[in-house]
Each structure stands twice: as structure tokens, then as C-alpha cells.
Design a protein around this motif. Structure first.
Motif, PDB file in Angstrom:
ATOM      1  N   ILE A   1       5.336 -13.735   1.619  1.00 57.52           N
ATOM      2  CA  ILE A   1       4.653 -13.134   0.460  1.00 57.52           C
ATOM      3  C   ILE A   1       4.148 -11.732   0.795  1.00 57.52           C
ATOM      4  CG2 ILE A   1       2.802 -13.371  -1.235  1.00 57.52           C
ATOM      5  CD1 ILE A   1       2.834 -16.352  -0.813  1.00 57.52           C
ATOM      6  N   ILE A   2       3.576 -11.564   1.971  1.00 57.89           N
ATOM      7  CA  ILE A   2       3.004 -10.248   2.271  1.00 57.89           C
ATOM      8  C   ILE A   2       4.103  -9.195   2.373  1.00 57.89           C
ATOM      9  CG2 ILE A   2       2.867 -10.311   4.811  1.00 57.89           C
ATOM     10  CD1 ILE A   2      -0.157  -9.138   3.291  1.00 57.89           C
ATOM     11  N   ILE A   3       5.278  -9.599   2.869  1.00 54.24           N
ATOM     12  CA  ILE A   3       6.369  -8.630   2.959  1.00 54.24           C
ATOM     13  C   ILE A   3       6.844  -8.240   1.553  1.00 54.24           C
ATOM     14  CG2 ILE A   3       8.789  -8.337   3.659  1.00 54.24           C
ATOM     15  CD1 ILE A   3       7.991  -9.934   6.227  1.00 54.24           C
ATOM     16  N   VAL A   4       6.979  -9.225   0.674  1.00 53.44           N
ATOM     17  CA  VAL A   4       7.384  -8.913  -0.709  1.00 53.44           C
ATOM     18  C   VAL A   4       6.384  -7.942  -1.342  1.00 53.44           C
ATOM     19  CG1 VAL A   4       7.670  -9.880  -3.033  1.00 53.44           C
ATOM     20  CG2 VAL A   4       8.572 -11.120  -1.047  1.00 53.44           C
ATOM     21  N   ILE A   5       5.104  -8.247  -1.190  1.00 50.79           N
ATOM     22  CA  ILE A   5       4.094  -7.388  -1.819  1.00 50.79           C
ATOM     23  C   ILE A   5       4.080  -6.002  -1.172  1.00 50.79           C
ATOM     24  CG2 ILE A   5       1.638  -7.106  -2.331  1.00 50.79           C
ATOM     25  CD1 ILE A   5       1.401 -10.066  -2.615  1.00 50.79           C
ATOM     26  N   ALA A   6       4.243  -5.949   0.159  1.00 51.02           N
ATOM     27  CA  ALA A   6       4.232  -4.649   0.833  1.00 51.02           C
ATOM     28  C   ALA A   6       5.400  -3.788   0.352  1.00 51.02           C
ATOM     29  CB  ALA A   6       4.288  -4.837   2.354  1.00 51.02           C
ATOM     30  N   VAL A   7       6.572  -4.404   0.206  1.00 51.62           N
ATOM     31  CA  VAL A   7       7.737  -3.635  -0.256  1.00 51.62           C
ATOM     32  C   VAL A   7       7.481  -3.104  -1.675  1.00 51.62           C
ATOM     33  CG1 VAL A   7      10.151  -3.818  -0.973  1.00 51.62           C
ATOM     34  CG2 VAL A   7       9.412  -4.811   1.206  1.00 51.62           C
ATOM     35  N   ARG A   8       6.983  -3.983  -2.554  1.00 53.15           N
ATOM     36  CA  ARG A   8       6.673  -3.550  -3.924  1.00 53.15           C
ATOM     37  C   ARG A   8       5.650  -2.401  -3.898  1.00 53.15           C
ATOM     38  NH1 ARG A   8       7.451  -2.373  -9.202  1.00 53.15           N
ATOM     39  NH2 ARG A   8       7.576  -0.564  -7.824  1.00 53.15           N
ATOM     40  N   SER A   9       4.609  -2.594  -3.107  1.00 48.81           N
ATOM     41  CA  SER A   9       3.522  -1.623  -3.072  1.00 48.81           C
ATOM     42  C   SER A   9       3.996  -0.254  -2.585  1.00 48.81           C
ATOM     43  CB  SER A   9       2.425  -2.172  -2.163  1.00 48.81           C
ATOM     44  OG  SER A   9       1.427  -1.230  -1.942  1.00 48.81           O
ATOM     45  N   MET A  10       4.841  -0.263  -1.558  1.00 50.11           N
ATOM     46  CA  MET A  10       5.259   1.016  -0.973  1.00 50.11           C
ATOM     47  C   MET A  10       6.318   1.736  -1.806  1.00 50.11           C
ATOM     48  SD  MET A  10       5.208   0.457   3.111  1.00 50.11           S
ATOM     49  CE  MET A  10       6.252  -0.961   3.183  1.00 50.11           C
ATOM     50  N   THR A  11       6.889   1.042  -2.800  1.00 46.76           N
ATOM     51  CA  THR A  11       7.922   1.701  -3.594  1.00 46.76           C
ATOM     52  C   THR A  11       7.390   2.251  -4.922  1.00 46.76           C
ATOM     53  OG1 THR A  11       8.582  -0.528  -4.269  1.00 46.76           O
ATOM     54  CG2 THR A  11       9.936   0.532  -2.600  1.00 46.76           C
ATOM     55  N   PHE A  12       6.080   2.190  -5.134  1.00 43.61           N
ATOM     56  CA  PHE A  12       5.523   2.845  -6.317  1.00 43.61           C
ATOM     57  C   PHE A  12       5.514   4.351  -6.097  1.00 43.61           C
ATOM     58  CE2 PHE A  12       3.134  -1.243  -7.077  1.00 43.61           C
ATOM     59  CZ  PHE A  12       3.719  -1.507  -8.302  1.00 43.61           C
ATOM     60  N   GLU A  13       5.643   5.076  -7.210  1.00 42.30           N
ATOM     61  CA  GLU A  13       5.499   6.519  -7.087  1.00 42.30           C
ATOM     62  C   GLU A  13       4.051   6.823  -6.689  1.00 42.30           C
ATOM     63  OE1 GLU A  13       7.244   8.440 -10.556  1.00 42.30           O
ATOM     64  OE2 GLU A  13       6.151  10.231  -9.860  1.00 42.30           O
ATOM     65  N   GLY A  14       3.893   7.679  -5.714  1.00 42.74           N
ATOM     66  CA  GLY A  14       2.523   8.003  -5.302  1.00 42.74           C
ATOM     67  C   GLY A  14       2.012   7.096  -4.197  1.00 42.74           C
ATOM     68  N   ALA A  15       2.870   6.184  -3.734  1.00 45.60           N
ATOM     69  CA  ALA A  15       2.450   5.249  -2.684  1.00 45.60           C
ATOM     70  C   ALA A  15       2.183   5.972  -1.365  1.00 45.60           C
ATOM     71  CB  ALA A  15       3.514   4.179  -2.478  1.00 45.60           C
ATOM     72  N   ALA A  16       2.851   7.114  -1.194  1.00 43.07           N
ATOM     73  CA  ALA A  16       2.735   7.820   0.081  1.00 43.07           C
ATOM     74  C   ALA A  16       1.286   8.154   0.427  1.00 43.07           C
ATOM     75  CB  ALA A  16       3.575   9.094   0.047  1.00 43.07           C
ATOM     76  N   ALA A  17       0.483   8.421  -0.604  1.00 39.33           N
ATOM     77  CA  ALA A  17      -0.920   8.764  -0.338  1.00 39.33           C
ATOM     78  C   ALA A  17      -1.634   7.620   0.368  1.00 39.33           C
ATOM     79  CB  ALA A  17      -1.633   9.106  -1.647  1.00 39.33           C
ATOM     80  N   GLY A  18      -1.288   6.387  -0.007  1.00 39.99           N
ATOM     81  CA  GLY A  18      -1.914   5.223   0.611  1.00 39.99           C
ATOM     82  C   GLY A  18      -1.455   5.025   2.041  1.00 39.99           C
ATOM     83  N   ILE A  19      -0.152   5.249   2.253  1.00 39.14           N
ATOM     84  CA  ILE A  19       0.387   5.104   3.611  1.00 39.14           C
ATOM     85  C   ILE A  19      -0.258   6.165   4.503  1.00 39.14           C
ATOM     86  CG2 ILE A  19       2.497   5.115   5.008  1.00 39.14           C
ATOM     87  CD1 ILE A  19       4.012   4.232   2.497  1.00 39.14           C
TER      88      ILE A  19
END
Ligand code: TRP
Length: 448
Positions: free
Chosen positions: A178-196
Motif C-alpha cells: 500500500i505504501i508503495i502504491v500511495i508513494a507512486v501516486r503522490s510523487m506523480t502529481f504536478e508540483g510533487a517535486a516541492a515535497g520531495i
């Protein structure tokens, strides 16, 4: 006379490693780690954290597991057997488990409430209101806390291999998927780079002076302790169910590695989405129960991701709470000669009752203060800042100076069968480095 309960055993090393990882992976990884990392220098924090995982986490975990396997007893019984004068170190652990579980289960209850909300199709659009009015009410949080406690009890009732091990074998892999699925979804949003970036890019200005660096180091050490469930006998208890020939050194390296991987994944699952939707990460429970629902309600299929996320938090929390209940249960079985069923139910009831005070700390009891903190905050303070560091420090001193490194090395190496190559380093860490470092964490966190 009732027949003495037969002592449980993990049926395989894998089962043991998963159960111990289940104990370690918990709310600490999900609500503390991403935030602390972001606030304390990003990648710099991560590097310091990893150094302490190996410098402190691994040796202390080896020590706890070895004490458990050697004595085949709960923390109190274990210290008593090794040296009667030091029984009190075990008592600290059992008391710690009691305190932590009574508030941990309250948060577990909140998680169940959120799962039900998402299942019934509630998108929690107004999460600030939803959260505040839920936690401050008088009945619902107690009810959910009872349900969470009952679920924990149910698993512990079934015993070590048929309960704890079996559930861990299913829940842990599910957790990682589950965490991998959510991480992939989360990192592929536009603007995700700011969080990373917030999470992982080194932020030198957080450590450009000695006091600032000191703060980051102390935060990292404290987090290692909390996240690996050290210092209060959990790993002694789990270790006591290990078969004699098992490889402690391997387990005590793998569990911290899995826990760290999970913490990093948690950061990658949470922070990119938070930033992509224009929110600020907040500390503590607010991150999970207030900020994230906002994020979910802004994204497509938010209800599905919200549900997945809180199921994940539930799995992480229950595999930790089970290990806490097991510490006290094993004491009642070993020393008070109770049956597992009687012990688990009795303790769960007592913990459920104490937890009521923690549950009401956000509502009717919010003005009841102990040294200026609510009951809930006092309980977390007592466990995280007092019991865990002191318990951990005493354990190292006990191993290094009382029981003796030669004796424990014999247990760690299975009587020389699995060479303990790091014995000298282990000895220096247990005798001097760990007690000194923990003393520093302890003193500085009291004043933080
Ligand atoms: N490691 C758990 C987490 O990360 C919290 C915790 C601390 C814990 N000490 C413990 C869990 C002892 C079980 C037993 O959330």
C-alpha cells in the motif's frame, strides 16, 4: 493448580523478523519521521539518522533480543534471572508498555473512525472541523479506542505463532504494497517535486551552527529509539519466543533496515502530495488527521486513496500495539502464572480504562494539566522522553558492565556457531558510547 501455559514460539525467522518489524513500523514512521526530516535538514537528517540506526539501534536491538532469547522470559523475569538486583530495569519496560499502549490505542481508535468515514463515502471535505469536533467529543473517541484495544487483544489472545506471527505475515507485506502504491501516486502529481525537495534535498541552513547541528543530532537519536521500539523490553519479549539456533545478528540488522525503508517511503507518500496540493506539512497527529484528508479531498479518487491510507495506518498501528500488549501479557503469564486468555483480557480492560483519560484529553479533560501538559501529552512525554531513554541506557549499562559482554556474546553467537565479528565494537558501544549518547538525548530533550 492450573497448568502453567506452554510458552509460545515464533515458527520461523521470517515470522519473527516480520513481527519485530511490525512493532517498529508504526505511527512514529508515519507522523513523526517525514515531518522531523523536513524540519531538520532534509537529506542531512536522513544521513545522521541512518548513522544512528547502525551505531545505536542495531547494537541495542541485538542486546534486547539476546537477553530475551537467553532467558526465555518477559523483561521483568529476564532481568530477575540474569541478576536479581536489576529487576527494576524490566519493571521500567513493562510500565512503559502500559503507558504507551493506553494512549497509542486512542490514536488507533481515531484511525478506525477515519476508515469508517471513507468506507461510508464521506470525503471529509471540512477536515479541520471534522477532526476537532471528533476528538473533543466525549463518547465516540472512547468507543473507537475500545474497539482498537479489543482488536489488539484478539490477536494477542491467539498466541505468538497463531496470533502475532500469523497477522504480521499478512499485514506487513500488505503495508509495504500500500505504501508503495500511495508513494507512486503522490510523487506523480504536478508540483510533487516541492515535497520531495522539502524531504530529501540537504538544507544546510538547518545545521550551519553548532547548536543547530546539535538539535538535529538529538532529534535523530530520539527518533531512532522511538521508531525501533527500543528501550522498553519489546524486543526482549519477542526475542524470548525465538528458537535457540536463530540468527540474532541478522534479525537485528534487517528489522532496522526495513523500518528505515518504510520511514523513507512514508515521507515520499505523504510530503509530495501535501505540497502538490498547496498545503503545509504539520507536526504530529494533525498531519494525518487534518492535513492529509484535505489532500485526499482535493485529489481525484480521493476517497479510495484516503481509505487505502488509513487502512495502512491501521495495519502499522495494530502490529505495534500488539507488541506492547504482549510485553505485559508475557509478564502476567511468566511471573503471575496466569493463562494467556485471562492475562490478555484483563490487561486490555485495564489499559482501555486508563486510555479513557487520554481519549478525553482533547475534550472534557483538556483543562486537566500535569505540569502544564494535558494527560495525553504527559503520557507521551513520560514514555518517549523518560522511560525509553532511561530504559535503553540502563539496558546498555547492564549488558556492558553487569551481565558482561562475554556472556552476551556467547548468546549472540549461539555459543560460537555464528561468529560475532563485531564483538569489540559492540562492547565499546554498550559500555560507553550508547550510555553517553542516550544521556545527552535524555537531558537535552527534557529541556526542549
Ligand atoms: N515504534 C513504534 C512506532 O514507530 C512506536 C513504539 C515505541 C513502540 N516503542 C514501542 C511500539 C514499543 C511498540 C512497542 O510507532
Amino acid at each position: 493448580m492450573e497448568k502453567q501455559e506452554k510458552r509460545g514460539k515464533f515458527s520461523s525467522s521470517l515470522g519473527f523478523i516480520l513481527a519485530a518489524t511490525g512493532s517498529a513500523v508504526g505511527l512514529g514512521n508515519l507522523w513523526k519521521f517525514p515531518y522531523i526530516a523536513g524540519q531538520s535538514g532534509g537529506a542531512v537528517f536522513l544521513i545522521i539518522y541512518i548513522i544512528f540506526v547502525f551505531l545505536l539501534g542495531v547494537p541495542i536491538m541485538i542486546g534486547e533480543m539476546a537477553i530475551g532469547r537467553k532467558t526465555k522470559l518477559n523483561p521483568i523475569g529476564a532481568y530477575k534471572t540474569l541478576n536479581k538486583k536489576y529487576t527494576f530495569i524490566g519493571v521500567i519496560g513493562v510500565v512503559g508498555a502500559f503507558v504507551i499502549l493506553s494512549y497509542y490505542s486512542v490514536i488507533g481508535g481515531w484511525v478506525l473512525k477515519y476508515i469508517t468515514a471513507y468506507i461510508t463515502g464521506n470525503n471529509i471535505t471540512d477536515s479541520t472541523n471534522y477532526y476537532q469536533s471528533f476528538i473533543s467529543s466525549s463518547i465516540e473517541p472512547i468507543l473507537w479506542h475500545f474497539i482498537f484495544m479489543a482488536a489488539t487483544c484478539f490477536i494477542v489472545l491467539k498466541g505468538v505463532s497463531a496470533g502475532i506471527e500469523k497477522f504480521s505475515k499478512v499485514l506487513l507485506p500488505a503495508l509495504f504494497i500500500i505504501i508503495i502504491v500511495i508513494a507512486v501516486r503522490s510523487m506523480t502529481f504536478e508540483g510533487a517535486a516541492a515535497g520531495i525537495k522539502y524531504f530529501l534535498v540537504p538544507n544546510w541552513s538547518d545545521i550551519d551552527s553548532l547548536p543547530k547541528l546539535g538539535k538535529v543530532v538529538v532529534a535523530a537519536m530520539g527518533q531512532v529509539f522511538f521508531s525501533l521500539s527500543l528501550g522498553m523490553g519489546t524486543m526482549i519479549t519477542y526475542g524470548s519466543y525465538l528458537k535457540k539456533g536463530s540468527n540474532i545478528q541478522k534479525s537485528a540488522v534487517l528489522v532496522p533496515i526495513f523500518d528505515t525503508i518504510f520511514a523513507i517511503l512514508a515521507g515520499l507518500a505523504i510530503l509530495p502530495a501535501v505540497f502538490a496540493f498547496g498545503f503545509e506539512p504539520s507536526a504530529g497527529p494533525g498531519l494525518l488527521f487534518e492535513t492529509l484528508p484535505k489532500v485526499f479531498s482535493s485529489m481525484p479518487f480521493g476517497i479510495v486513496f484516503g481509505l487505502m491510507f488509513f487502512v495502512l495506518v491501521f495495519f502499522a498501528a495494530i502490529t505495534s500495539s500488539v507488541s506492547l500488549l504482549e510485553v505485559v501479557t508475557s509478564f502476567c503469564i511468566d511471573n503471575l502464572k496466569m493463562k494467556r486468555k485471562t492475562a490478555a483480557i484483563l490487561i486490555s480492560i485495564i489499559m482501555a480504562l486508563i486510555g479513557i483519560l487520554a481519549a478525553l484529553s482533547f475534550g472534557v479533560l483538556q483543562d486537566v494539566k500535569i505540569f502544564g501538559s494535558t494527560i495525553f501529552d504527559s503520557m507521551t512525554f513520560l514514555s518517549d522522553k523518560v522511560i525509553m531513554p532511561i530504559g535503553g541506557m540502563l539496558m546498555c549499562i547492564f549488558v556492558g558492565h553487569i551481565w558482561g559482554v562475554d556472556n552476551i556474546a556467547l548468546e549472540i553467537s549461539n555459543g560460537g556457531v555464528i561468529p560475532f565479528k563485531w564483538k569489540n565494537l559492540f562492547s565499546i558501544i554498550m559500555k560507553y558510547i550508547a550510555p553517553a549518547l542516550i544521556m545527552i538525548i535524555f537531558i537535552s530533550s527534557l529541556f526542549a
